[in-house]
Design a protein around this motif. Structure first.
Motif, PDB file in Angstrom:
ATOM      1  N   SER A  66     -13.934 -14.945  24.588  1.00 63.91           N
ATOM      2  CA  SER A  66     -12.842 -15.212  25.525  1.00 63.91           C
ATOM      3  C   SER A  66     -12.881 -14.314  26.750  1.00 63.91           C
ATOM      4  CB  SER A  66     -11.493 -15.048  24.818  1.00 63.91           C
ATOM      5  OG  SER A  66     -11.249 -13.693  24.478  1.00 63.91           O
ATOM      6  N   VAL A  67     -13.845 -13.401  26.812  1.00 65.21           N
ATOM      7  CA  VAL A  67     -13.897 -12.405  27.886  1.00 65.21           C
ATOM      8  C   VAL A  67     -14.986 -12.769  28.890  1.00 65.21           C
ATOM      9  CG1 VAL A  67     -14.327  -9.990  28.439  1.00 65.21           C
ATOM     10  CG2 VAL A  67     -13.017 -10.578  26.390  1.00 65.21           C
ATOM     11  N   ARG A 119     -23.583 -15.532  23.739  1.00 64.98           N
ATOM     12  CA  ARG A 119     -23.649 -16.264  22.474  1.00 64.98           C
ATOM     13  C   ARG A 119     -25.051 -16.816  22.308  1.00 64.98           C
ATOM     14  NH1 ARG A 119     -20.405 -19.977  25.043  1.00 64.98           N
ATOM     15  NH2 ARG A 119     -19.276 -18.111  25.704  1.00 64.98           N
ATOM     16  N   ASN A 120     -25.439 -17.090  21.049  1.00 70.80           N
ATOM     17  CA  ASN A 120     -26.778 -17.612  20.785  1.00 70.80           C
ATOM     18  C   ASN A 120     -26.961 -18.994  21.411  1.00 70.80           C
ATOM     19  OD1 ASN A 120     -27.285 -15.353  19.142  1.00 70.80           O
ATOM     20  ND2 ASN A 120     -26.521 -16.412  17.321  1.00 70.80           N
ATOM     21  N   LEU A 121     -26.041 -19.891  21.096  1.00 73.89           N
ATOM     22  CA  LEU A 121     -26.110 -21.267  21.565  1.00 73.89           C
ATOM     23  C   LEU A 121     -24.705 -21.794  21.785  1.00 73.89           C
ATOM     24  CD1 LEU A 121     -28.738 -22.774  19.083  1.00 73.89           C
ATOM     25  CD2 LEU A 121     -29.065 -22.600  21.559  1.00 73.89           C
ATOM     26  N   SER A 140     -17.640 -12.984  17.851  1.00 79.40           N
ATOM     27  CA  SER A 140     -16.937 -12.398  16.699  1.00 79.40           C
ATOM     28  C   SER A 140     -15.579 -13.042  16.492  1.00 79.40           C
ATOM     29  CB  SER A 140     -16.757 -10.893  16.923  1.00 79.40           C
ATOM     30  OG  SER A 140     -16.007 -10.643  18.111  1.00 79.40           O
ATOM     31  N   ASN A 141     -15.261 -14.070  17.244  1.00 73.69           N
ATOM     32  CA  ASN A 141     -13.962 -14.729  17.151  1.00 73.69           C
ATOM     33  C   ASN A 141     -13.870 -15.569  15.881  1.00 73.69           C
ATOM     34  OD1 ASN A 141     -15.124 -14.764  20.108  1.00 73.69           O
ATOM     35  ND2 ASN A 141     -12.937 -14.338  20.286  1.00 73.69           N
ATOM     36  N   PRO A 142     -12.657 -15.866  15.418  1.00 73.57           N
ATOM     37  CA  PRO A 142     -12.507 -16.665  14.203  1.00 73.57           C
ATOM     38  C   PRO A 142     -13.124 -18.055  14.357  1.00 73.57           C
ATOM     39  CG  PRO A 142     -10.440 -15.569  14.751  1.00 73.57           C
ATOM     40  CD  PRO A 142     -11.352 -15.362  15.915  1.00 73.57           C
ATOM     41  N   VAL A 143     -13.827 -18.492  13.331  1.00 73.38           N
ATOM     42  CA  VAL A 143     -14.403 -19.834  13.340  1.00 73.38           C
ATOM     43  C   VAL A 143     -13.280 -20.869  13.418  1.00 73.38           C
ATOM     44  CG1 VAL A 143     -15.652 -21.521  11.940  1.00 73.38           C
ATOM     45  CG2 VAL A 143     -16.498 -19.168  12.128  1.00 73.38           C
ATOM     46  N   GLY A 144     -13.440 -21.847  14.311  1.00 75.16           N
ATOM     47  CA  GLY A 144     -12.447 -22.888  14.479  1.00 75.16           C
ATOM     48  C   GLY A 144     -11.366 -22.587  15.494  1.00 75.16           C
ATOM     49  N   ILE A 171     -14.994 -23.403  21.086  1.00 79.41           N
ATOM     50  CA  ILE A 171     -14.630 -23.433  19.677  1.00 79.41           C
ATOM     51  C   ILE A 171     -15.800 -22.852  18.887  1.00 79.41           C
ATOM     52  CG2 ILE A 171     -13.991 -24.869  17.706  1.00 79.41           C
ATOM     53  CD1 ILE A 171     -12.838 -26.888  19.677  1.00 79.41           C
ATOM     54  N   PRO A 172     -15.668 -21.646  18.338  1.00 82.56           N
ATOM     55  CA  PRO A 172     -16.758 -21.080  17.546  1.00 82.56           C
ATOM     56  C   PRO A 172     -16.938 -21.842  16.232  1.00 82.56           C
ATOM     57  CG  PRO A 172     -15.162 -19.389  18.229  1.00 82.56           C
ATOM     58  CD  PRO A 172     -14.529 -20.714  18.461  1.00 82.56           C
ATOM     59  N   LEU A 173     -18.162 -22.244  15.948  1.00 84.88           N
ATOM     60  CA  LEU A 173     -18.491 -22.855  14.663  1.00 84.88           C
ATOM     61  C   LEU A 173     -19.235 -21.889  13.748  1.00 84.88           C
ATOM     62  CD1 LEU A 173     -19.665 -26.439  15.701  1.00 84.88           C
ATOM     63  CD2 LEU A 173     -17.373 -25.675  15.033  1.00 84.88           C
ATOM     64  N   ARG A 174     -19.969 -20.951  14.349  1.00 76.88           N
ATOM     65  CA  ARG A 174     -20.699 -19.901  13.615  1.00 76.88           C
ATOM     66  C   ARG A 174     -20.562 -18.605  14.389  1.00 76.88           C
ATOM     67  NH1 ARG A 174     -22.147 -22.280   8.662  1.00 76.88           N
ATOM     68  NH2 ARG A 174     -22.251 -24.524   9.173  1.00 76.88           N
ATOM     69  N   GLN A 175     -20.306 -17.517  13.697  1.00 71.51           N
ATOM     70  CA  GLN A 175     -20.282 -16.230  14.361  1.00 71.51           C
ATOM     71  C   GLN A 175     -21.712 -15.722  14.575  1.00 71.51           C
ATOM     72  OE1 GLN A 175     -17.600 -13.830  11.905  1.00 71.51           O
ATOM     73  NE2 GLN A 175     -15.890 -14.357  13.263  1.00 71.51           N
TER      74      GLN A 175
END
Length: 211
Positions: free
Chosen positions: A86-87, A93-95, A134-138, A154-158
């Protein structure tokens, strides 16, 4: 209204068949003058990122403008450390896989626009699914870039490595992020982002299918 809808249905925004997505005709959009990722385009998209960032993107054929679910696999053999997605300026991120929606009434006019032009418009809505952070998944995280309210992550994998299969409900996630129902899905994109952490990504996306 009838004329607008007819024009939209007649327009072909790409050459791929409906359903499975080929990356063969995709293009790269640089986000920096000083570096970019390396992509290999085909039935799968392979990416190498060394302290760099860029977006690979493709247009969605008319047959898939109404797609409301998607699935794919992604594999990361080397990745970036955990970050806060969010920053702005600290969100490596990887992907990320992007789904770009526009109102149906303007789909025919915008379907030939490049990804940079689309991401700068107030009437475009972008769902971005991430492998990293590192954000919560979903969680639904407002994008720190562009016009507020036009994009979410929307993070699906950390952060980490490994191969995973994903399946997403675009309609449900769109409602959570923006309210209402999505318009026409005219664009797709994949990015890797390692410029802030000066790290390395070795990754791939394949089996992308729209339904």
């Amino acid at each position: 209204m009838k004329r607008t809808l007819t024009a939209a249905l007649m327009f072909m925004a790409g050459t791929a068949a409906a359903g499975p997505v080929s990356f063969a005709d995709w293009q790269e959009q640089r986000l920096s003058l000083f570096g970019s990722n390396d992509y290999t385009f085909g039935q799968t998209l392979q990416m190498m990122s060394d302290g760099s960032v860029s977006i690979a993107w493709g247009r969605v054929p008319q047959a898939d403008w109404g797609a409301r679910t998607a699935s794919w696999t992604w594999d990361v053999s080397e990745g970036v450390p955990p970050t806060d997605l969010s920053v702005k300026g600290g969100d490596d991120r990887n992907l990320a896989v992007y789904f770009v929606f526009v109102p149906q009434a303007v789909a025919a006019d915008l379907a030939s626009a490049d990804i940079r032009a689309l991401l700068g418009r107030d009437d475009v809505r972008v769902l971005q699914y991430a492998y990293g952070g590192s954000n919560p998944v979903g969680a639904v995280l407002p994008s720190p870039y562009g016009t507020p309210g036009t994009g979410v992550t929307i993070p699906l994998r950390q952060a980490g490595t490994g191969s995973h299969s994903e399946s997403v409900d675009l309609s449900s996630d769109y409602a959570r992020a923006f309210g209402g129902q999505p318009g026409a899905l005219i664009g797709l994109a994949v990015s890797g982002d390692s410029d802030d952490t000066k790290s390395t990504i070795r990754a791939a996306v394949g089996g992308l299918s729209l339904n």
